[in-house]
Scaffold this active site. Sequence first.
Site, mmCIF file in Angstrom:
data_model
loop_
_atom_site.group_PDB
_atom_site.id
_atom_site.type_symbol
_atom_site.label_atom_id
_atom_site.label_comp_id
_atom_site.label_asym_id
_atom_site.label_seq_id
_atom_site.Cartn_x
_atom_site.Cartn_y
_atom_site.Cartn_z
ATOM 1 N N GLY A 199 -4.730 -38.049 0.803
ATOM 2 C CA GLY A 199 -5.359 -37.278 -0.270
ATOM 3 C C GLY A 199 -4.344 -36.435 -1.033
ATOM 4 N N LEU A 200 -4.832 -35.807 -2.074
ATOM 5 C CA LEU A 200 -3.969 -34.976 -2.940
ATOM 6 C C LEU A 200 -3.243 -33.889 -2.133
ATOM 7 C CD1 LEU A 200 -3.050 -33.763 -5.694
ATOM 8 C CD2 LEU A 200 -5.244 -32.568 -5.769
ATOM 9 N N LEU A 201 -3.975 -33.138 -1.354
ATOM 10 C CA LEU A 201 -3.326 -32.066 -0.599
ATOM 11 C C LEU A 201 -2.560 -32.624 0.597
ATOM 12 C CD1 LEU A 201 -2.774 -29.104 -0.050
ATOM 13 C CD2 LEU A 201 -4.957 -28.957 1.158
ATOM 14 N N TYR A 248 -21.751 -30.272 -2.003
ATOM 15 C CA TYR A 248 -20.354 -30.144 -1.541
ATOM 16 C C TYR A 248 -20.101 -28.737 -1.023
ATOM 17 C CZ TYR A 248 -15.274 -29.471 -2.093
ATOM 18 O OH TYR A 248 -13.950 -29.152 -1.895
ATOM 19 N N ASP A 258 -11.246 -43.678 11.036
ATOM 20 C CA ASP A 258 -12.356 -42.937 10.436
ATOM 21 C C ASP A 258 -12.762 -41.798 11.372
ATOM 22 O OD1 ASP A 258 -14.743 -42.040 9.406
ATOM 23 O OD2 ASP A 258 -15.546 -44.047 9.018
ATOM 24 N N ALA A 293 -11.677 -34.609 3.803
ATOM 25 C CA ALA A 293 -12.981 -34.104 3.372
ATOM 26 C C ALA A 293 -13.620 -35.115 2.437
ATOM 27 C CB ALA A 293 -12.800 -32.787 2.608
ATOM 28 N N LYS A 328 -19.258 -27.481 2.770
ATOM 29 C CA LYS A 328 -17.946 -26.880 3.053
ATOM 30 C C LYS A 328 -18.135 -25.491 3.672
ATOM 31 C CE LYS A 328 -14.272 -28.207 2.158
ATOM 32 N NZ LYS A 328 -13.315 -29.028 2.943
HETATM 33 N N1 LIG Z 1 -8.707 -31.000 -5.101
HETATM 34 C C1 LIG Z 1 -9.147 -29.771 -5.334
HETATM 35 O O1 LIG Z 1 -9.044 -29.265 -6.445
HETATM 36 C C2 LIG Z 1 -9.758 -28.962 -4.221
HETATM 37 C C3 LIG Z 1 -10.306 -27.729 -4.573
HETATM 38 C C4 LIG Z 1 -10.828 -26.921 -3.585
HETATM 39 C C5 LIG Z 1 -10.795 -27.345 -2.260
HETATM 40 N N2 LIG Z 1 -10.284 -28.552 -1.932
HETATM 41 C C6 LIG Z 1 -10.280 -28.947 -0.514
HETATM 42 O O2 LIG Z 1 -8.962 -29.337 -0.192
HETATM 43 C C7 LIG Z 1 -8.996 -30.358 0.821
HETATM 44 C C8 LIG Z 1 -8.187 -31.559 0.354
HETATM 45 O O3 LIG Z 1 -8.793 -32.069 -0.826
HETATM 46 P P1 LIG Z 1 -8.101 -33.235 -1.666
HETATM 47 O O4 LIG Z 1 -8.287 -32.916 -3.102
HETATM 48 O O5 LIG Z 1 -6.753 -33.511 -1.128
HETATM 49 O O6 LIG Z 1 -9.091 -34.442 -1.310
HETATM 50 P P2 LIG Z 1 -8.894 -36.000 -1.579
HETATM 51 O O7 LIG Z 1 -7.721 -36.256 -2.451
HETATM 52 O O8 LIG Z 1 -10.225 -36.522 -2.010
HETATM 53 O O9 LIG Z 1 -8.558 -36.575 -0.123
HETATM 54 C C9 LIG Z 1 -9.521 -36.623 0.879
HETATM 55 C C10 LIG Z 1 -8.869 -37.171 2.136
HETATM 56 O O10 LIG Z 1 -9.847 -37.206 3.181
HETATM 57 C C11 LIG Z 1 -9.765 -38.463 3.832
HETATM 58 N N3 LIG Z 1 -11.054 -38.790 4.432
HETATM 59 C C12 LIG Z 1 -12.266 -38.748 3.845
HETATM 60 N N4 LIG Z 1 -13.194 -39.163 4.706
HETATM 61 C C13 LIG Z 1 -12.572 -39.467 5.867
HETATM 62 C C14 LIG Z 1 -12.977 -39.961 7.118
HETATM 63 N N5 LIG Z 1 -14.269 -40.233 7.352
HETATM 64 N N6 LIG Z 1 -12.058 -40.169 8.087
HETATM 65 C C15 LIG Z 1 -10.744 -39.906 7.862
HETATM 66 N N7 LIG Z 1 -10.288 -39.426 6.683
HETATM 67 C C16 LIG Z 1 -11.184 -39.230 5.699
HETATM 68 C C17 LIG Z 1 -9.356 -39.424 2.738
HETATM 69 O O11 LIG Z 1 -8.808 -40.609 3.315
HETATM 70 P P3 LIG Z 1 -8.705 -42.026 2.487
HETATM 71 O O12 LIG Z 1 -8.362 -41.697 1.064
HETATM 72 O O13 LIG Z 1 -7.573 -42.741 3.195
HETATM 73 O O14 LIG Z 1 -10.018 -42.689 2.631
HETATM 74 C C18 LIG Z 1 -8.333 -38.589 1.988
HETATM 75 O O15 LIG Z 1 -7.086 -38.674 2.631
HETATM 76 C C19 LIG Z 1 -10.464 -30.637 1.086
HETATM 77 O O16 LIG Z 1 -10.888 -29.880 2.187
HETATM 78 C C20 LIG Z 1 -11.158 -30.129 -0.166
HETATM 79 O O17 LIG Z 1 -12.487 -29.750 0.111
HETATM 80 C C21 LIG Z 1 -9.771 -29.382 -2.883
#
Ligand SMILES: NC(=O)c1ccc[n+]([C@@H]2O[C@H](COP(=O)([O-])OP(=O)(O)OC[C@H]3O[C@@H](n4cnc5c(N)ncnc54)[C@H](OP(=O)(O)O)[C@@H]3O)[C@@H](O)[C@H]2O)c1
Length: 303
Positions: free
Chosen positions: A10-12, A134, A46, A70, A138
Site C-alpha cells: 500500500g501507499l504507506l 470506513y 490474507d 486496511a 477505523k
Molecule cells: N491514504 C490516506 O490518505 C490515508 C488517510 C488516513 C488514514 N490512512 C490509513 O493509513 C493506512 C494505510 O493506508 P494506505 O493509503 O497505505 O492504504 P492502501 O494503499 O489502500 O493499502 C492497503 C494495504 O492493505 C493491504 N490489505 C488489505 N486487505 C488485506 C488483507 N485482507 N490481508 C492482507 N493485507 C490486506 C493491501 O494489500 P494488497 O494491495 O496487496 O491487496 C495494501 O497493502 C490505513 O490504516 C489507512 O486507514 C490512509
Amino acid sequence: MRVLVTGASGLLGINVALEARQDHTVIGLVNTLSLRKAPFEVLSGDLLTEGFVERLLDETQPDWVIHCAALANLEACESDPALAAQINTEVPRKLARNVARGGARLLHVSTDTVFDGRRGDYSETDQPNPLSVYAHTKLDGERAVMEADPDAIITRVNLFGWSLTGKRSLAEWFYNNLSAGKPVMGFTDVFFCPLLANHLAQILLEMLSLELSGLFHVVSSECIPKYDFGVALARKFGLDDRLISPASVAQSGLKAARSPNLTLRNTKLSQALNRDIPGISTGIEQFYTLYQQGFPQKLQEML
Ligand SMILES: NC(=O)c1ccc[n+]([C@@H]2O[C@H](COP(=O)([O-])OP(=O)(O)OC[C@H]3O[C@@H](n4cnc5c(N)ncnc54)[C@H](OP(=O)(O)O)[C@@H]3O)[C@@H](O)[C@H]2O)c1
C-alpha cells in the site's frame, strides 16, 4: 530490530518498509499485489484467513509490528460494511492480542476521519464522531487495539506520496490528471493536514524507537483545503493549475460522507519527539525531489 510491516504493497506500507530497511530487518506482508523485486523479505497472505495472524507472528518473530493494512477505500467500505469491519476492526483486534502476548511492540495506523470535521483543530482528547462506514470501522479498530494492548501506539494519520501502482494518493491523482491535460475538481471546503508518506514513515519509526504508547495525531503542521493542495502541487511540477476547478464536496457525487474540516493538532507528537513536524510545503518539495530522482519508477520496478 525485526520489523513486520503489514500492507507493504500500500501507499504507506511500501514507504514504511523502505524507510525501515535502512536500519532494521524488514518483513513486508502483501495480499493481492505481488511485490517481486522489493529490497526486503516479502510474505504474501490474507489477514482474514483463519489462523493466519497467529502463524504470521510465529513465523516472523517481529520486535515491532507496523500495521498499515486496511480497507482504506471509503466507497468500498460503504459497499461492503461487513468486510470493512473485518479488516479495519477485527484484524487489528486479533493482531493486538497476539502481538501483546508475544512481547512485540505494535504501531497501529488509524485515520483523521474519525472526526466529523464540523469544528476542526482536534486534539487527542476530543470526542470522535465518525460519519462513514470506513471511519466507524477505523474508530472501532482503535478501541479494539487500546483494549487488547494498552502499550500499543495508535496513530491518526493523513498522507500523500508515491505508491507502487502510481494511483493510490491524492497527489498522484492530481499529478496524473494534470500532466495528461485533464481537468479536475479541487474541493475548497475540505481541509486536511497530510504528511508526505516518507516523512510519516520516519516519524512512525522514531515513535517506536522512543517506546511511546497511546494515541497520537501524526499529521502535518500545516492544514489546507484540497484545492490549495492541488494548486501548490501543480505549480511545483510546472503544470497548469487552471485545470483545477474550485468545487464543493457536495458536488462530488461521492457515496461516503466526507468530514469537511479535518484539521488536527500535532502538539502531543511534536512534544514527544522534541522537534517540529514537517509542513505540507516541505512535503510537496520532497515529493518533487523524489520525482526528479526517479523514485516513482523505482517503486514500479519492484512489482
Ligand atoms: N491514504 C490516506 O490518505 C490515508 C488517510 C488516513 C488514514 N490512512 C490509513 O493509513 C493506512 C494505510 O493506508 P494506505 O493509503 O497505505 O492504504 P492502501 O494503499 O489502500 O493499502 C492497503 C494495504 O492493505 C493491504 N490489505 C488489505 N486487505 C488485506 C488483507 N485482507 N490481508 C492482507 N493485507 C490486506 C493491501 O494489500 P494488497 O494491495 O496487496 O491487496 C495494501 O497493502 C490505513 O490504516 C489507512 O486507514 C490512509
